[in-house]
Design an enzyme around this catalytic site. Structure first.
Site, PDB file in Angstrom:
ATOM      1  N   LYS A  63       3.905 -27.345  56.982  1.00 48.29           N
ATOM      2  CA  LYS A  63       2.669 -26.548  56.972  1.00 48.29           C
ATOM      3  C   LYS A  63       2.436 -25.931  58.347  1.00 48.29           C
ATOM      4  O   LYS A  63       3.089 -26.308  59.329  1.00 48.29           O
ATOM      5  CB  LYS A  63       1.490 -27.454  56.584  1.00 48.29           C
ATOM      6  CG  LYS A  63       1.291 -28.655  57.512  1.00 48.29           C
ATOM      7  CD  LYS A  63       0.351 -29.686  56.892  1.00 48.29           C
ATOM      8  CE  LYS A  63       0.175 -30.886  57.821  1.00 48.29           C
ATOM      9  NZ  LYS A  63      -0.576 -31.985  57.171  1.00 48.29           N
ATOM     10  N   TYR A  71     -11.184 -18.097  88.279  1.00 51.69           N
ATOM     11  CA  TYR A  71     -12.573 -17.850  87.847  1.00 51.69           C
ATOM     12  C   TYR A  71     -13.498 -18.984  88.283  1.00 51.69           C
ATOM     13  O   TYR A  71     -13.147 -20.163  88.165  1.00 51.69           O
ATOM     14  CB  TYR A  71     -12.625 -17.712  86.325  1.00 51.69           C
ATOM     15  CG  TYR A  71     -12.026 -16.414  85.818  1.00 51.69           C
ATOM     16  CD1 TYR A  71     -12.582 -15.188  86.160  1.00 51.69           C
ATOM     17  CD2 TYR A  71     -10.899 -16.425  85.014  1.00 51.69           C
ATOM     18  CE1 TYR A  71     -12.037 -14.002  85.699  1.00 51.69           C
ATOM     19  CE2 TYR A  71     -10.345 -15.238  84.545  1.00 51.69           C
ATOM     20  CZ  TYR A  71     -10.914 -14.028  84.894  1.00 51.69           C
ATOM     21  OH  TYR A  71     -10.370 -12.863  84.441  1.00 51.69           O
TER      22      TYR A  71
HETATM   23  C1  LIG Z   1       0.125 -33.149  57.427  1.00 48.75           C
HETATM   24  C2  LIG Z   1       0.382 -34.143  56.377  1.00 48.75           C
HETATM   25  C3  LIG Z   1       1.517 -34.954  56.437  1.00 48.75           C
HETATM   26  C4  LIG Z   1       2.423 -35.002  57.638  1.00 48.75           C
HETATM   27  O1  LIG Z   1       1.779 -35.769  58.641  1.00 48.75           O
HETATM   28  P1  LIG Z   1       2.436 -36.003  60.076  1.00 48.75           P
HETATM   29  O2  LIG Z   1       1.479 -36.946  60.741  1.00 48.75           O
HETATM   30  O3  LIG Z   1       2.490 -34.679  60.734  1.00 48.75           O
HETATM   31  O4  LIG Z   1       3.762 -36.584  59.856  1.00 48.75           O
HETATM   32  C5  LIG Z   1       1.785 -35.763  55.350  1.00 48.75           C
HETATM   33  N1  LIG Z   1       0.943 -35.798  54.276  1.00 48.75           N
HETATM   34  C6  LIG Z   1      -0.180 -35.061  54.217  1.00 48.75           C
HETATM   35  C7  LIG Z   1      -1.055 -35.166  53.021  1.00 48.75           C
HETATM   36  C8  LIG Z   1      -0.506 -34.223  55.261  1.00 48.75           C
HETATM   37  O5  LIG Z   1      -1.632 -33.496  55.203  1.00 48.75           O
END
Ligand SMILES: *Cc1c(COP(=O)(O)O)cnc(C)c1O
Length: 364
Positions: free
Chosen positions: A44, A260
């Site tokens: 994702k 800044y």
């Molecule tokens: C993002 C996610 C993962 C992966 O988690 P990591 O901690 O990045 O390994 C797995 N299952 C779900 C439902 C997620 O939202």
């Protein structure tokens, strides 16, 4: 200018190098924690900022067949890259989206009665889906009693459900009692749906041991070099390296300020280097005055407020710092977890915030 790589650095200010070979090695390493159990890949958020279009085919070539994304749009993008992969969309089925799932052969992760009903109507047992049960996150998924009440219900078959899943709350903290509660709930769920394959472990969950493995691993962060065991040394290979060119070097006297609002004032004579990279490139502004960069291996503190396009380093100790040289912002001992800590955040946010203005280079 002595190479194409240096030329890219000169025209774009900075360079992000992504090691696809390290991603593949990390995927194999995670799978080896649970021999005989399938390892999927969560890709994702543009593969945690590393670039879905490069990462997904590399994992596919290495043998990964099962992928998870968060949004339907990400699933559609992944389908275009990998026509044969199994792709599940974690964020659930939104109204009106069924035809898009069907057309692209995507699998929704169903987490509410309405979603299950809608999908069952389209599927009639022919289109597969996953069932998400909430064992503690309170974000997505059926509550445990709701799910248990569906055991044996023909709706499960009609909705094509062929995977039971849940998500861990604090897997990176092995001592947190919530882990044991979730593992126990998941055992109960599996007993209620004895024919369904099941997936619980994210990156850190894989390191909780066999009780968390079930039939499908679901790592994301650790694939991209994040430390799934923050209480121990990082077992993963680093994946991203962010380097910026030094645009100018100057000396300042005691009492002169930098950047800044003059947030940093030189306590004595100092040598400063200005890097062509700033918060617009995803380097967190919260790292102002706290983070470091490496110049020829020397840790150089970030001074004052990080600007949109520039960062100033104290290079008094780094004799190699000169115009046209490079500084490393992520890489070597500055892994994504360390950069996150210095900005009061987590490595996940560093990765997913990686910018698009600099040159990206992929190496195998
Ligand atoms: C993002 C996610 C993962 C992966 O988690 P990591 O901690 O990045 O390994 C797995 N299952 C779900 C439902 C997620 O939202």
């Amino acid at each position: 200018m002595n190479s194409l790589a240096d030329e890219a650095l000169a025209t774009h200010g900075a360079r992000l190098t992504i090691d696809l070979g390290a991603i593949v090695e990390n995927w194999c390493r995670l799978g080896a924690e649970a021999p005989g159990i399938e390892c999927a890949a969560v890709v994702k958020a543009d593969a945690y900022g590393c670039g879905l279009a490069s990462v997904a085919p590399a994992l596919w070539r290495a043998g990964c067949r099962t992928f998870f994304v968060a949004h339907l749009s990400e699933g559609l993008a992944l389908r275009a890259l990998l026509p044969e992969a199994e792709v599940s969309v974690l964020n659930g089925l939104l109204p009106g989206t069924v035809p898009l799932y069907v057309e692209a052969r995507l699998r929704p992760v169903l987490g509410a009665k309405e979603e299950i009903g809608e999908w069952a109507e389209a599927s009639e047992g022919r289109l597969p889906a996953a069932l998400h049960v909430d064992t503690g996150m309170n974000r997505l998924g059926l509550r445990v009693p709701e799910a248990l009440a569906l055991a044996g219900d023909p709706l499960i078959r009609r909705a094509g459900i062929d995977l039971l899943m849940s998500h861990l709350v604090s897997a990176e903290l092995p001592g947190d009692p919530v882990n044991a509660r979730q593992l126990a709930d998941f055992v109960q769920l599996r007993a209620a749906f004895p024919d369904l394959p099941a997936s619980l472990a994210n990156s850190s969950g894989i390191f909780l041991g066999r009780a968390a493995h079930h039939t499908l691993l679901r790592p994301g962060y650790a694939l991209f070099g994040g430390n799934p065991t923050p209480h121990r040394a990082n077992p993963m290979r680093p994946v991203v390296r962010l380097e910026a060119g030094i645009a100018q070097v100057r000396t300042v006297e005691a009492g002169e300020s930098v950047g800044y609002n003059g947030r940093w004032t030189a306590p004595g004579p100092r040598r400063l280097a200005t890097l062509s990279l700033g918060y617009a490139d995803g380097y967190p502004r919260a790292g102002s005055g706290r983070g470091h960069a490496l110049v020829e291996g020397v840790a150089c503190p970030i001074l004052g407020l990080i600007s949109m396009d520039l960062i100033v380093l104290d290079v008094t100790q780094a004799l190699g710092a000169s115009r046209g040289a490079t500084a490393t912002l992520i890489g070597d001992e500055l892994d994504v977890d360390a950069v996150g800590r210095a900005a009061d955040t987590i490595g996940y946010e560093i990765l997913t915030g990686l910018g698009s203005r600099y040159v990206r280079a992929y190496v195998e």
